[in-house]
Design a protein around this motif. Structure first.
Motif, PDB file in Angstrom:
ATOM      1  N   VAL A 241       6.932   1.766   1.444  1.00  0.00           N
ATOM      2  CA  VAL A 241       6.229   0.692   0.755  1.00  0.00           C
ATOM      3  C   VAL A 241       7.285  -0.203   0.112  1.00  0.00           C
ATOM      4  O   VAL A 241       8.087   0.262  -0.697  1.00  0.00           O
ATOM      5  N   ARG A 242       7.299  -1.479   0.501  1.00  0.00           N
ATOM      6  CA  ARG A 242       8.319  -2.413   0.030  1.00  0.00           C
ATOM      7  C   ARG A 242       7.703  -3.498  -0.847  1.00  0.00           C
ATOM      8  O   ARG A 242       6.752  -4.159  -0.452  1.00  0.00           O
ATOM      9  N   GLY A 243       8.276  -3.664  -2.038  1.00  0.00           N
ATOM     10  CA  GLY A 243       7.885  -4.735  -2.935  1.00  0.00           C
ATOM     11  C   GLY A 243       9.090  -5.564  -3.322  1.00  0.00           C
ATOM     12  O   GLY A 243      10.226  -5.251  -2.926  1.00  0.00           O
ATOM     13  N   ASP A 244       8.876  -6.611  -4.099  1.00  0.00           N
ATOM     14  CA  ASP A 244      10.002  -7.473  -4.448  1.00  0.00           C
ATOM     15  C   ASP A 244      10.886  -6.882  -5.543  1.00  0.00           C
ATOM     16  O   ASP A 244      11.935  -7.439  -5.871  1.00  0.00           O
ATOM     17  N   ARG A 245      10.482  -5.704  -6.092  1.00  0.00           N
ATOM     18  CA  ARG A 245      11.318  -5.066  -7.114  1.00  0.00           C
ATOM     19  C   ARG A 245      11.747  -3.656  -6.737  1.00  0.00           C
ATOM     20  O   ARG A 245      12.510  -3.021  -7.475  1.00  0.00           O
ATOM     21  N   GLY A 246      11.271  -3.141  -5.605  1.00  0.00           N
ATOM     22  CA  GLY A 246      11.647  -1.775  -5.235  1.00  0.00           C
ATOM     23  C   GLY A 246      10.958  -1.317  -3.972  1.00  0.00           C
ATOM     24  O   GLY A 246      10.169  -2.051  -3.366  1.00  0.00           O
ATOM     25  N   MET A 247      11.258  -0.079  -3.599  1.00  0.00           N
ATOM     26  CA  MET A 247      10.768   0.465  -2.333  1.00  0.00           C
ATOM     27  C   MET A 247      10.535   1.966  -2.483  1.00  0.00           C
ATOM     28  O   MET A 247      11.312   2.673  -3.137  1.00  0.00           O
ATOM     29  N   LEU A 248       9.467   2.467  -1.888  1.00  0.00           N
ATOM     30  CA  LEU A 248       9.180   3.893  -1.837  1.00  0.00           C
ATOM     31  C   LEU A 248       9.400   4.390  -0.417  1.00  0.00           C
ATOM     32  O   LEU A 248       9.009   3.722   0.546  1.00  0.00           O
ATOM     33  N   VAL A 249       9.996   5.568  -0.291  1.00  0.00           N
ATOM     34  CA  VAL A 249      10.236   6.170   1.020  1.00  0.00           C
ATOM     35  C   VAL A 249       9.793   7.625   0.974  1.00  0.00           C
ATOM     36  O   VAL A 249      10.197   8.373   0.087  1.00  0.00           O
ATOM     37  N   HIS A 250       8.967   8.004   1.937  1.00  0.00           N
ATOM     38  CA  HIS A 250       8.539   9.401   2.062  1.00  0.00           C
ATOM     39  C   HIS A 250       8.689   9.835   3.517  1.00  0.00           C
ATOM     40  O   HIS A 250       8.321   9.107   4.431  1.00  0.00           O
ATOM     41  N   ASP A 251       9.240  11.027   3.712  1.00  0.00           N
ATOM     42  CA  ASP A 251       9.297  11.651   5.034  1.00  0.00           C
ATOM     43  C   ASP A 251       9.147  13.146   4.815  1.00  0.00           C
ATOM     44  O   ASP A 251       9.974  13.772   4.152  1.00  0.00           O
ATOM     45  N   SER A 252       8.076  13.717   5.361  1.00  0.00           N
ATOM     46  CA  SER A 252       7.774  15.122   5.095  1.00  0.00           C
ATOM     47  C   SER A 252       8.834  16.073   5.633  1.00  0.00           C
ATOM     48  O   SER A 252       8.912  17.225   5.193  1.00  0.00           O
ATOM     49  N   ARG A 253       9.670  15.610   6.556  1.00  0.00           N
ATOM     50  CA  ARG A 253      10.716  16.486   7.108  1.00  0.00           C
ATOM     51  C   ARG A 253      12.059  16.322   6.411  1.00  0.00           C
ATOM     52  O   ARG A 253      13.009  17.041   6.709  1.00  0.00           O
ATOM     53  N   ALA A 254      12.152  15.391   5.486  1.00  0.00           N
ATOM     54  CA  ALA A 254      13.427  15.128   4.829  1.00  0.00           C
ATOM     55  C   ALA A 254      13.675  16.129   3.704  1.00  0.00           C
ATOM     56  O   ALA A 254      12.749  16.715   3.138  1.00  0.00           O
ATOM     57  N   ALA A 255      14.944  16.308   3.365  1.00  0.00           N
ATOM     58  CA  ALA A 255      15.300  17.199   2.265  1.00  0.00           C
ATOM     59  C   ALA A 255      14.770  16.668   0.942  1.00  0.00           C
ATOM     60  O   ALA A 255      14.391  17.427   0.055  1.00  0.00           O
ATOM     61  N   ALA A 256      14.766  15.343   0.792  1.00  0.00           N
ATOM     62  CA  ALA A 256      14.171  14.689  -0.377  1.00  0.00           C
ATOM     63  C   ALA A 256      12.939  13.947   0.112  1.00  0.00           C
ATOM     64  O   ALA A 256      13.043  12.815   0.584  1.00  0.00           O
ATOM     65  N   PRO A 257      11.755  14.591   0.067  1.00  0.00           N
ATOM     66  CA  PRO A 257      10.580  14.011   0.728  1.00  0.00           C
ATOM     67  C   PRO A 257      10.006  12.775   0.071  1.00  0.00           C
ATOM     68  O   PRO A 257       9.116  12.147   0.627  1.00  0.00           O
ATOM     69  N   PHE A 258      10.482  12.411  -1.122  1.00  0.00           N
ATOM     70  CA  PHE A 258       9.966  11.214  -1.784  1.00  0.00           C
ATOM     71  C   PHE A 258      11.103  10.584  -2.589  1.00  0.00           C
ATOM     72  O   PHE A 258      11.689  11.229  -3.461  1.00  0.00           O
ATOM     73  N   VAL A 259      11.419   9.327  -2.280  1.00  0.00           N
ATOM     74  CA  VAL A 259      12.536   8.646  -2.924  1.00  0.00           C
ATOM     75  C   VAL A 259      12.087   7.267  -3.382  1.00  0.00           C
ATOM     76  O   VAL A 259      11.390   6.554  -2.663  1.00  0.00           O
ATOM     77  N   VAL A 260      12.500   6.909  -4.596  1.00  0.00           N
ATOM     78  CA  VAL A 260      12.258   5.581  -5.132  1.00  0.00           C
ATOM     79  C   VAL A 260      13.575   4.809  -5.110  1.00  0.00           C
ATOM     80  O   VAL A 260      14.583   5.287  -5.624  1.00  0.00           O
TER      81      VAL A 260
END
Length: 332
Positions: A241-260
């Motif tokens: 999810v991309r906005g003009d002030r930041g971005m959220l990234v989620h991947d259920s297979r990643a070591a860090a499944p949720f990153v801001v």
């Protein structure tokens, strides 16, 4: 407040039914009493494992005196029949998603529960997954600023290998109503109601089913969704999810499944360690519902929410069939 345990009966012993049934065990204020499936033989192993009795069939379970809440986790095309039977018997209902295969059935289910003065909840469990809930909190707080683009993906192996009825689109709705519907419900929860939808779908005449959808809002964001029954590495979800002030990234297979990601610095909790959760989302969903029933409150995701998300899924299928953009109007 309810002084005696809420007695729960589960219809279905596939993935959803067995997951819901196991979520009942040890749940404060609730007790699993009965399980039904297509046959008694199908219900017996799970009932024995969990210490519940076997109901002769779904209709008998709905009529049982030792059941207050019926969890409908039968095949999609049977949801309407089972929900309305539970309503006629005066039982509250948690119905797995999609709430029904057809919009007219969903409307009839909502009306039947209203007429019987019982609660109808829809099992859109992704609203109880911590990554998606955290994203909702950050979006509501304005952490990302004005959101412009979102992408959501969801894939798994072909479910038809386990349950053949999934391969009949008339009964199941295919990958759109099985998988994509989760993310269609999420985007309604995150962003509200869209204005138009464009869908594309590839089917291989068997287990292969793949769909893409573009969902547009009056202004922003543009949302892209992908759903697949051809994920040979097993189940996977992701979103950006991309906005003009930041971005959220989620991947259920990643070591860090949720990153801001934020140019302004730390925007909140950067990682949610889902493998160490003490409570599964399915149990959290059931606990939330039982607590709301005890307080005589409506479900977090009620039948009308299930109806609206089903309508959006059907709009994707309509667009894919027609090969053109279709307008979205919230179904009444």
């Amino acid at each position: 407040m309810r002084s005696v345990p809420l007695r729960i009966g589960v219809i279905g012993t596939g993935f959803a039914g067995s997951t819901h049934a196991r979520a009942c065990i040890g749940l404060p204020g609730a007790r699993l009493t009965a399980i039904a499936a297509a046959t008694v033989a199908e219900a017996e192993p799970l009932a024995t494992e969990l210490g519940a009795r076997v109901a002769p069939d779904a209709m008998a379970l709905c009529a049982s005196e030792d059941v207050d809440l019926v969890v409908v986790a039968s095949p999609t095309y049977l949801h309407a029949e089972h929900v309305m039977a539970a309503a006629r018997a005066g039982k509250h209902v948690l119905c797995e998603k999609p709430i029904a295969r057809r919009l007219e059935d969903a409307r009839a289910m909502v009306q039947a529960c209203d007429d019987a003065a019982v609660r109808l909840a829809t099992g859109h469990v992704v609203r109880f997954f911590p990554e998606y809930l955290r994203a909702k909190e950050l979006l509501d707080a304005g952490t990302l600023g004005r959101v412009a683009v979102a992408t959501l993906t969801r894939g798994t192996l072909s479910v038809g290998a386990a349950r053949a009825w999934y391969l009949d689109p008339v009964k199941s709705g295919g990958v759109v109503l099985d998988l994509m519907l989760h993310d269609l419900d999420v985007l309604r929860w995150w962003f509200g109601e869209p204005t138009r939808i464009y869908g594309k779908r590839l089917t291989g005449g068997g287990a292969l089913d793949y769909a893409l959808a573009t969902v547009r809002y009056e202004d922003r964001p543009i949302v892209q969704l992908e759903a697949s029954w051809a994920e040979h590495g097993g189940f996977r979800t992701s979103f950006e999810v991309r906005g003009d002030r930041g971005m959220l990234v989620h991947d259920s297979r990643a070591a860090a499944p949720f990153v801001v990601q934020s140019s302004a610095g730390d925007a909140g909790a950067g990682v949610i360690p889902t493998p160490t959760l003490g409570e599964t989302p399915y149990r959290r969903q059931l606990r939330d519902l039982t607590e709301r029933l005890a307080r005589n409150e409506p479900p977090l995701v009620d039948g009308r929410e299930g109806l609206r998300s089903l309508g959006l899924g059907l709009a994707v299928l309509e667009s894919a069939d027609r090969g053109e953009v279709v307008p979205w109007t919230v179904p009444a």
